[in-house]
Design a protein around this motif. Structure first.
Motif, PDB file in Angstrom:
ATOM      1  N   LEU A  20       0.915   8.555  52.783  1.00  0.00           N
ATOM      2  CA  LEU A  20       1.732   8.959  53.923  1.00  0.00           C
ATOM      3  C   LEU A  20       2.878   7.978  54.135  1.00  0.00           C
ATOM      4  CD1 LEU A  20       2.265  10.664  56.471  1.00  0.00           C
ATOM      5  CD2 LEU A  20       0.612   9.221  57.670  1.00  0.00           C
ATOM      6  N   LEU A  21       2.579   6.696  54.127  1.00  0.00           N
ATOM      7  CA  LEU A  21       3.603   5.671  54.317  1.00  0.00           C
ATOM      8  C   LEU A  21       4.608   5.685  53.172  1.00  0.00           C
ATOM      9  CD1 LEU A  21       1.233   2.813  55.494  1.00  0.00           C
ATOM     10  CD2 LEU A  21       2.925   3.973  56.930  1.00  0.00           C
ATOM     11  N   PHE A  22       4.126   5.846  51.949  1.00  0.00           N
ATOM     12  CA  PHE A  22       5.000   5.857  50.777  1.00  0.00           C
ATOM     13  C   PHE A  22       6.014   6.986  50.844  1.00  0.00           C
ATOM     14  CE2 PHE A  22       5.974   7.650  46.597  1.00  0.00           C
ATOM     15  CZ  PHE A  22       6.539   6.555  45.956  1.00  0.00           C
ATOM     16  N   TYR A  23       5.550   8.197  51.141  1.00  0.00           N
ATOM     17  CA  TYR A  23       6.461   9.342  51.156  1.00  0.00           C
ATOM     18  C   TYR A  23       7.369   9.332  52.384  1.00  0.00           C
ATOM     19  CZ  TYR A  23       4.304  11.231  47.005  1.00  0.00           C
ATOM     20  OH  TYR A  23       3.869  11.393  45.712  1.00  0.00           O
ATOM     21  N   ALA A  24       6.881   8.797  53.491  1.00  0.00           N
ATOM     22  CA  ALA A  24       7.747   8.659  54.658  1.00  0.00           C
ATOM     23  C   ALA A  24       8.912   7.733  54.336  1.00  0.00           C
ATOM     24  CB  ALA A  24       6.955   8.135  55.852  1.00  0.00           C
ATOM     25  N   LYS A  25       8.621   6.595  53.705  1.00  0.00           N
ATOM     26  CA  LYS A  25       9.685   5.662  53.334  1.00  0.00           C
ATOM     27  C   LYS A  25      10.666   6.317  52.353  1.00  0.00           C
ATOM     28  CE  LYS A  25      10.857   1.371  51.047  1.00  0.00           C
ATOM     29  NZ  LYS A  25      10.425   0.288  50.140  1.00  0.00           N
ATOM     30  N   LYS A  65      -0.446  -2.325  55.302  1.00  0.00           N
ATOM     31  CA  LYS A  65      -0.064  -1.309  54.327  1.00  0.00           C
ATOM     32  C   LYS A  65       1.402  -0.923  54.485  1.00  0.00           C
ATOM     33  CE  LYS A  65      -4.568   0.627  53.286  1.00  0.00           C
ATOM     34  NZ  LYS A  65      -5.440   1.825  53.208  1.00  0.00           N
ATOM     35  N   ALA A  66       1.872  -0.857  55.718  1.00  0.00           N
ATOM     36  CA  ALA A  66       3.274  -0.507  55.952  1.00  0.00           C
ATOM     37  C   ALA A  66       4.195  -1.581  55.384  1.00  0.00           C
ATOM     38  CB  ALA A  66       3.524  -0.323  57.446  1.00  0.00           C
ATOM     39  N   GLU A  67       3.909  -2.843  55.675  1.00  0.00           N
ATOM     40  CA  GLU A  67       4.780  -3.919  55.210  1.00  0.00           C
ATOM     41  C   GLU A  67       4.730  -4.063  53.686  1.00  0.00           C
ATOM     42  OE1 GLU A  67       3.998  -7.478  57.403  1.00  0.00           O
ATOM     43  OE2 GLU A  67       4.987  -6.711  59.211  1.00  0.00           O
ATOM     44  N   ASN A  68       3.583  -3.789  53.075  1.00  0.00           N
ATOM     45  CA  ASN A  68       3.501  -3.824  51.609  1.00  0.00           C
ATOM     46  C   ASN A  68       4.398  -2.771  50.969  1.00  0.00           C
ATOM     47  OD1 ASN A  68       1.721  -5.955  51.490  1.00  0.00           O
ATOM     48  ND2 ASN A  68      -0.112  -4.663  51.433  1.00  0.00           N
ATOM     49  N   ILE A  69       4.576  -1.660  51.679  1.00  0.00           N
ATOM     50  CA  ILE A  69       5.417  -0.577  51.172  1.00  0.00           C
ATOM     51  C   ILE A  69       6.888  -0.804  51.528  1.00  0.00           C
ATOM     52  CG2 ILE A  69       5.962   1.862  51.677  1.00  0.00           C
ATOM     53  CD1 ILE A  69       2.979   2.425  51.416  1.00  0.00           C
ATOM     54  N   GLY A  70       7.150  -1.575  52.582  1.00  0.00           N
ATOM     55  CA  GLY A  70       8.519  -1.827  53.005  1.00  0.00           C
ATOM     56  C   GLY A  70       8.898  -1.109  54.286  1.00  0.00           C
ATOM     57  N   LEU A  71       7.901  -0.868  55.156  1.00  0.00           N
ATOM     58  CA  LEU A  71       8.136  -0.309  56.482  1.00  0.00           C
ATOM     59  C   LEU A  71       7.685  -1.347  57.507  1.00  0.00           C
ATOM     60  CD1 LEU A  71       6.841   3.341  55.973  1.00  0.00           C
ATOM     61  CD2 LEU A  71       9.200   2.699  56.496  1.00  0.00           C
ATOM     62  N   PHE A  72       8.470  -1.494  58.586  1.00  0.00           N
ATOM     63  CA  PHE A  72       8.225  -2.576  59.531  1.00  0.00           C
ATOM     64  C   PHE A  72       8.150  -2.045  60.963  1.00  0.00           C
ATOM     65  CE2 PHE A  72      10.494  -4.109  55.831  1.00  0.00           C
ATOM     66  CZ  PHE A  72       9.686  -5.165  55.421  1.00  0.00           C
ATOM     67  N   PHE A  73       7.264  -2.646  61.748  1.00  0.00           N
ATOM     68  CA  PHE A  73       7.072  -2.224  63.137  1.00  0.00           C
ATOM     69  C   PHE A  73       8.318  -2.549  63.966  1.00  0.00           C
ATOM     70  CE2 PHE A  73       2.980  -1.348  61.887  1.00  0.00           C
ATOM     71  CZ  PHE A  73       2.087  -1.099  62.922  1.00  0.00           C
ATOM     72  N   GLU A  74       8.863  -1.532  64.625  1.00  0.00           N
ATOM     73  CA  GLU A  74       9.945  -1.729  65.588  1.00  0.00           C
ATOM     74  C   GLU A  74       9.421  -1.643  67.020  1.00  0.00           C
ATOM     75  OE1 GLU A  74      13.226   0.870  64.877  1.00  0.00           O
ATOM     76  OE2 GLU A  74      13.643   0.059  62.881  1.00  0.00           O
ATOM     77  N   LYS A  75       8.551  -0.657  67.259  1.00  0.00           N
ATOM     78  CA  LYS A  75       7.976  -0.485  68.592  1.00  0.00           C
ATOM     79  C   LYS A  75       6.504  -0.124  68.452  1.00  0.00           C
ATOM     80  CE  LYS A  75      12.263   1.499  70.460  1.00  0.00           C
ATOM     81  NZ  LYS A  75      12.869   2.710  71.075  1.00  0.00           N
TER      82      LYS A  75
END
Length: 215
Positions: free
Chosen positions: A121-126, A150-160
């Protein structure tokens, strides 16, 4: 399928400054997509759903709405979704289990469990997110650490992030999360839904009042 509080929360909360293209991953019968169409009057919305029954219900709901010309649904999973579009806002109310299915699971639940992991899910969202886009989802609070890693390993970061409580004295069961492609300071907040049974807090009413006939 019943309309659940999780879907209402995500549909009312998920945001982007000016989304022109929105994607709802696992739209179910279309609740969140319809809420976003109501909120963002100039956005075009794509929705994907793997379960045939839910897909047919969502398609009918979209057709009978005021937003039929702005919502396009595909009967597929996100791994096989063919599109040339990139999205400003992606949303998902994903399955909450990782290894085993709950008892009495529906066909749609089973299908989503078999074909969509959190990692995917995270991979395809990115992959489908515009550089300044946001990916918003609702998730169990007790898996926050796993989601961050898992998000940060894929390259997605928490904003809120918003910690959601049923009542003031209840433990946090859900988190509303907004992810982006650039590391940034994470804004945190809390939301309490009820003061008593069917008596809603002012903050919940303010967030969701545009979507209820009676509130």
């Amino acid at each position: 399928m019943k309309i659940g509080t999780d879907g209402v929360l995500l549909g009312a909360w998920a945001t982007h400054r000016n989304p022109k293209h929105i994607l709802d991953i696992g739209t179910g019968t279309g609740l969140i997509a319809l809420m976003l169409a109501q909120r963002f009057s100039h956005a075009k919305i794509a929705a994907v759903e793997i379960d045939k029954t839910a897909f047919c219900e969502a398609k009918e709901n979209f057709k009978n709405s005021n937003f039929a010309d702005r919502i396009l649904i595909k009967h597929t999973d996100i791994q096989h979704y063919n599109t040339e579009s990139m999205f400003d806002l992606i949303v998902s109310n994903p399955p909450f289990f990782e290894h085993s299915l709950p008892a009495g699971s529906t066909e749609r639940t089973t299908a989503r469990h078999e074909t969509l992991s959190l990692q995917e899910l995270l991979f395809y969202a990115k992959k489908l997110l515009n550089p300044n886009g946001n990916f918003c989802l609702i998730f169990p609070a007790n898996r926050q650490k796993e989601l961050i890693e898992k998000a940060e390993n894929i390259g997605l970061f928490f904003e809120k992030i918003v910690h959601v409580r049923g009542r003031k004295t209840s433990e946090v069961k859900r988190i509303l999360v907004c992810l982006g492609l650039t590391p940034s300071h994470t804004l945190t907040d809390e939301l309490t839904i009820e003061t008593a049974r069917h008596e809603y807090t002012e903050e919940y009413i303010e967030l969701t009042k545009d979507f209820y006939l009676k509130m």
